[in-house]
Design an enzyme around this catalytic site. Structure first.
Site, PDB file in Angstrom:
ATOM      1  CB  THR A  14       9.867  57.386  46.632  1.00 29.26           C
ATOM      2  OG1 THR A  14       9.344  57.987  47.810  1.00 29.26           O
ATOM      3  CG2 THR A  14       9.872  55.880  46.784  1.00 29.26           C
ATOM      4  CB  VAL A  15      10.637  57.340  41.610  1.00 28.24           C
ATOM      5  CG1 VAL A  15      11.053  56.633  40.324  1.00 28.24           C
ATOM      6  CG2 VAL A  15       9.295  56.796  42.099  1.00 28.24           C
ATOM      7  CE  LYS A 105       0.856  58.091  39.384  1.00 30.75           C
ATOM      8  NZ  LYS A 105       1.871  57.225  39.970  1.00 30.75           N
ATOM      9  N   GLY A 134       3.807  50.676  37.038  1.00 27.98           N
ATOM     10  CA  GLY A 134       5.099  50.595  37.744  1.00 27.98           C
ATOM     11  C   GLY A 134       6.171  49.941  36.891  1.00 27.98           C
ATOM     12  N   GLY A 187       6.741  53.813  50.541  1.00 26.25           N
ATOM     13  CA  GLY A 187       6.986  54.619  49.332  1.00 26.25           C
ATOM     14  C   GLY A 187       6.043  54.302  48.184  1.00 26.25           C
ATOM     15  CD  GLU A 190       1.161  59.006  43.120  1.00 24.04           C
ATOM     16  OE1 GLU A 190       1.617  60.056  42.647  1.00 24.04           O
ATOM     17  OE2 GLU A 190       1.668  57.907  42.883  1.00 24.04           O
ATOM     18  CG  ASP A 201      -2.169  56.579  41.067  1.00 24.80           C
ATOM     19  OD1 ASP A 201      -1.216  57.345  40.876  1.00 24.80           O
ATOM     20  OD2 ASP A 201      -2.103  55.344  40.853  1.00 24.80           O
ATOM     21  CE  LYS A 205      -0.413  54.463  38.464  1.00 22.28           C
ATOM     22  NZ  LYS A 205      -0.368  53.772  39.762  1.00 22.28           N
ATOM     23  N   GLY A 302       6.751  51.549  44.241  1.00 17.95           N
ATOM     24  CA  GLY A 302       8.002  51.354  44.980  1.00 17.95           C
ATOM     25  C   GLY A 302       9.139  52.030  44.239  1.00 17.95           C
TER      26      GLY A 302
HETATM   27  P1  NAP Z   1       8.197  62.072  45.988  1.00 16.19           P
HETATM   28  O1  NAP Z   1       8.890  61.080  46.850  1.00 16.19           O
HETATM   29  O2  NAP Z   1       7.175  62.961  46.591  1.00 16.19           O
HETATM   30  O3  NAP Z   1       9.327  62.965  45.275  1.00 16.19           O
HETATM   31  C1  NAP Z   1       9.050  64.154  44.590  1.00 16.19           C
HETATM   32  C2  NAP Z   1      10.343  64.902  44.357  1.00 16.19           C
HETATM   33  O4  NAP Z   1      10.086  66.063  43.598  1.00 16.19           O
HETATM   34  C3  NAP Z   1      11.020  65.375  45.649  1.00 16.19           C
HETATM   35  O5  NAP Z   1      12.397  65.248  45.518  1.00 16.19           O
HETATM   36  C4  NAP Z   1      10.623  66.852  45.748  1.00 16.19           C
HETATM   37  O6  NAP Z   1      11.616  67.634  46.385  1.00 16.19           O
HETATM   38  C5  NAP Z   1      10.572  67.222  44.268  1.00 16.19           C
HETATM   39  N1  NAP Z   1       9.619  68.301  44.017  1.00 16.19           N
HETATM   40  C6  NAP Z   1       8.273  68.222  44.101  1.00 16.19           C
HETATM   41  N2  NAP Z   1       7.717  69.407  43.756  1.00 16.19           N
HETATM   42  C7  NAP Z   1       8.751  70.237  43.464  1.00 16.19           C
HETATM   43  C8  NAP Z   1       8.827  71.586  43.044  1.00 16.19           C
HETATM   44  N3  NAP Z   1       7.737  72.322  42.861  1.00 16.19           N
HETATM   45  N4  NAP Z   1      10.063  72.104  42.813  1.00 16.19           N
HETATM   46  C9  NAP Z   1      11.165  71.369  42.995  1.00 16.19           C
HETATM   47  N5  NAP Z   1      11.156  70.071  43.379  1.00 16.19           N
HETATM   48  C10 NAP Z   1       9.947  69.518  43.607  1.00 16.19           C
HETATM   49  O7  NAP Z   1       7.481  61.350  44.754  1.00 16.19           O
HETATM   50  P2  NAP Z   1       7.798  59.912  44.130  1.00 16.19           P
HETATM   51  O8  NAP Z   1       7.074  58.863  44.882  1.00 16.19           O
HETATM   52  O9  NAP Z   1       9.259  59.752  43.915  1.00 16.19           O
HETATM   53  O10 NAP Z   1       7.041  60.049  42.718  1.00 16.19           O
HETATM   54  C11 NAP Z   1       7.588  60.824  41.683  1.00 16.19           C
HETATM   55  C12 NAP Z   1       6.740  60.624  40.416  1.00 16.19           C
HETATM   56  O11 NAP Z   1       6.729  59.237  40.074  1.00 16.19           O
HETATM   57  C13 NAP Z   1       5.267  61.020  40.572  1.00 16.19           C
HETATM   58  O12 NAP Z   1       4.785  61.498  39.346  1.00 16.19           O
HETATM   59  C14 NAP Z   1       4.587  59.693  40.912  1.00 16.19           C
HETATM   60  O13 NAP Z   1       3.229  59.669  40.550  1.00 16.19           O
HETATM   61  C15 NAP Z   1       5.402  58.757  40.020  1.00 16.19           C
HETATM   62  N6  NAP Z   1       5.404  57.348  40.446  1.00 16.19           N
HETATM   63  C16 NAP Z   1       5.710  57.025  41.728  1.00 16.19           C
HETATM   64  C17 NAP Z   1       5.750  55.684  42.089  1.00 16.19           C
HETATM   65  C18 NAP Z   1       6.050  55.246  43.493  1.00 16.19           C
HETATM   66  O14 NAP Z   1       5.928  54.057  43.772  1.00 16.19           O
HETATM   67  N7  NAP Z   1       6.453  56.140  44.388  1.00 16.19           N
HETATM   68  C19 NAP Z   1       5.487  54.703  41.131  1.00 16.19           C
HETATM   69  C20 NAP Z   1       5.195  55.079  39.811  1.00 16.19           C
HETATM   70  C21 NAP Z   1       5.158  56.419  39.481  1.00 16.19           C
HETATM   71  P3  NAP Z   1      11.977  67.427  47.954  1.00 16.19           P
HETATM   72  O15 NAP Z   1      12.554  66.071  48.038  1.00 16.19           O
HETATM   73  O16 NAP Z   1      12.940  68.491  48.265  1.00 16.19           O
HETATM   74  O17 NAP Z   1      10.659  67.546  48.667  1.00 16.19           O
HETATM   75  N1  HSE Z   2       0.910  55.649  44.129  1.00 21.59           N
HETATM   76  C1  HSE Z   2       1.017  54.779  43.004  1.00 21.59           C
HETATM   77  C2  HSE Z   2       0.455  53.426  43.364  1.00 21.59           C
HETATM   78  C3  HSE Z   2       2.455  54.659  42.593  1.00 21.59           C
HETATM   79  O1  HSE Z   2       0.271  53.140  44.545  1.00 21.59           O
HETATM   80  O2  HSE Z   2       0.198  52.639  42.451  1.00 21.59           O
HETATM   81  C4  HSE Z   2       2.628  53.939  41.302  1.00 21.59           C
HETATM   82  O3  HSE Z   2       2.190  54.704  40.225  1.00 21.59           O
END
Ligand code: NAP
Ligand code: HSE
Length: 429
Positions: A14-15, A105, A134, A187, A190, A201, A205, A302
């Protein structure tokens, strides 16, 4: 034209996808504003066949060495999440002297101090603005703008998913499961959404934010947490009728010189600033005797929102390399961590009782023994299924726990009381 800066990515979900799109689409603006041309890749993923709009499939790899050992990679952006194997990859990147930007985090709240030390030893940087709040630049504000301010309390809505779920349940009448499914689809959640709804989570933080705010190492394990998964829709409804919104809050404060950090669902008066923070927005309210009250609000989750904070860190590193003001400062005032029961709070209590003479008196006496006093009491129903709802003045949490145990054992109390924190009720906090 400036020399390109090649950014190796660990993760492109997603990110990550939003980040790649941001540097592709925003390329000319970024270059004009910063003097740097950013190029993404190689990009580590698990499944290279998954569709990723806007990402060149030729950049994808499943071998971490393609990112970590590539001499062309000038900076690593970690967006895969989790602690293992991520920690090893981040360490490798830092040891090689490359700056790392992460939104992770989970990792930061467990190993942040060691990773920052590693970065300092290797003469490089580790940035993590997107790991808490975020898109809100709260870490920058704490580390730079409020560097010299004494913060004595930080109260935050720091999980977008749970705030979105609570808002949708209240405003759109969605049930819990439907609201959570929508948050996942958008999106916000987690990879394992129990991290969101169970409070882990937000606890991660709050550990990060309180480490910075109080210049003290606060780790994930120092932050007791509850989520919204145990919350009853009934209590959200009663709270609404009494003039309160229910929010999942992180609260960190100084108690007798020690850092107390917690996450819990709490009642917040409708007129309070935090009550109006809705949907996936986050907010952090900082209280400082010198600087007063400062509240930062914005998107807490997001893809594109989070990617904007990641990109800000990347540009900030490029802009401040060599002699930067914002360095890998360790949080080192060395304050102790307060025991969980030390926290003072006002409380909401719901009791299911048999309506017999003396029940309320016995409950009040158990509360009085813990020096807990009642502000409001409301009885609904009669007979064997009466409901008592109370708002209590501020008291020590450990006394509240002891009172709950005694009340649970009282004659005519049918089940253990439901207890929630109340903040901003004109009573202490
Ligand atoms: P996500 O959509 O689950 O994406 C994770 C990515 O990492 C995917 O591309 C996955 O590959 C890859 N991946 C995971 N484990 C792997 C491994 N062992 N080897 C190789 N590739 C691996 O997660 P996300 O929502 O983007 O979040 C990413 C980070 O940002 C996390 O730490 C989350 O806490 C943080 N975050 C997210 C948000 C949010 O709103 N989503 C906000 C703030 C912070 P595949 O695509 O092939 O599965
Ligand atoms: N899953 C987290 C949330 C993403 O909903 O706040 C942002 O860190």
């Amino acid at each position: 034209m400036s020399a390109p800066v090649r950014i190796g990515l660990l993760g492109c979900g997603t990110v990550g996808q939003a980040f790649v799109q941001a540097i592709t689409e925003g390329g000319p603006t970024i270059e004009r504003a910063s003097g740097h041309r950013l190029e993404a890749g190689p990009i580590l993923v698990r499944d290279p066949t998954r569709p990723r709009p806007g990402v060149d499939p030729a950049l994808l790899t499943t071998d971490p060495e393609d990112v970590l050992a590539d001499p062309e990679v000038g900076m690593v952006v970690e967006l895969m999440g989790g602690v293992d194997p991520t920690s090893g990859f981040v360490r490798r990147a830092l040891e090689s002297g490359r700056p790392v930007v992460t939104a992770n985090k989970q990792l930061l709240s467990r190993e942040g101090d060691a990773l920052l030390e590693l970065a300092a030893t290797a003469g490089t940087e580790l940035r993590f603005e997107a790991a808490a709040g975020g898109a809100i630049p709260v870490i920058k504000v704490l580390r730079e703008s409020l560097l010299a301010a004494e913060i004595d309390r930080l109260t935050g809505i720091v999980n977008g998913t749970t705030n979105f779920v609570l808002t949708r349940m209240r405003r759109a009448g969605l049930d819990y499961e439907a609201a959570l499914a929508l948050a996942q689809e958008l999106g916000y959640a987690e990879a394992d959404p129990t991290e969101d709804v169970g409070g882990a989570d937000a606890a991660a933080k709050i550990a990060i934010l309180s480490s910075i705010a109080f210049h003290t190492r606060v780790r994930f394990g120092d932050v007791p947490f509850e989520g919204i998964d145990g919350l009853h829709a009934e209590d959200v409804e009663i709270a609404d009728g009494l003039g309160f919104a229910v929010k999942l809050l992180g609260v960190a404060e100084l108690v007798d010189g020690a850092v107390s950090a917690r996450v819990f669902p709490a009642l917040v008066p409708h007129g309070h600033r935090l009550a109006s923070v809705e949907g996936a927005d986050n907010a952090v309210l900082l209280e400082s005797p010198g600087a007063g009250e400062i509240m930062l609000v914005g998107p807490g989750a997001g893809g594109s929102e989070t990617a904007s904070a990641v990109l800000a860190d990347v540009l900030s590193i490029l802009g401040t390399q060599r002699g930067s003001f914002l360095h890998n400062a360790l949080a080192d005032a060395g304050r102790p961590i307060a025991p969980p029961g030390a926290l003072r709070s006002a409380f909401y209590m719901r009791l299911s009782v048999r309506d017999r003479p003396g029940v309320l008196a016995r409950v009040a006496s158990a509360l009085a023994d813990g020096e807990l006093s009642i502000e409001t009491v409301l009885q609904q129903g009669q007979g064997d299924a009466a409901r008592l709802v109370m708002i209590l003045h501020e008291g020590r949490e450990e006394r509240m726990r002891a009172a709950v145990e005694r009340i649970s054992g009282l004659e005519d109390v049918r089940e253990p009381p439901v207890v929630l924190h109340v903040i901003g009720n004109g009573d202490g906090r």
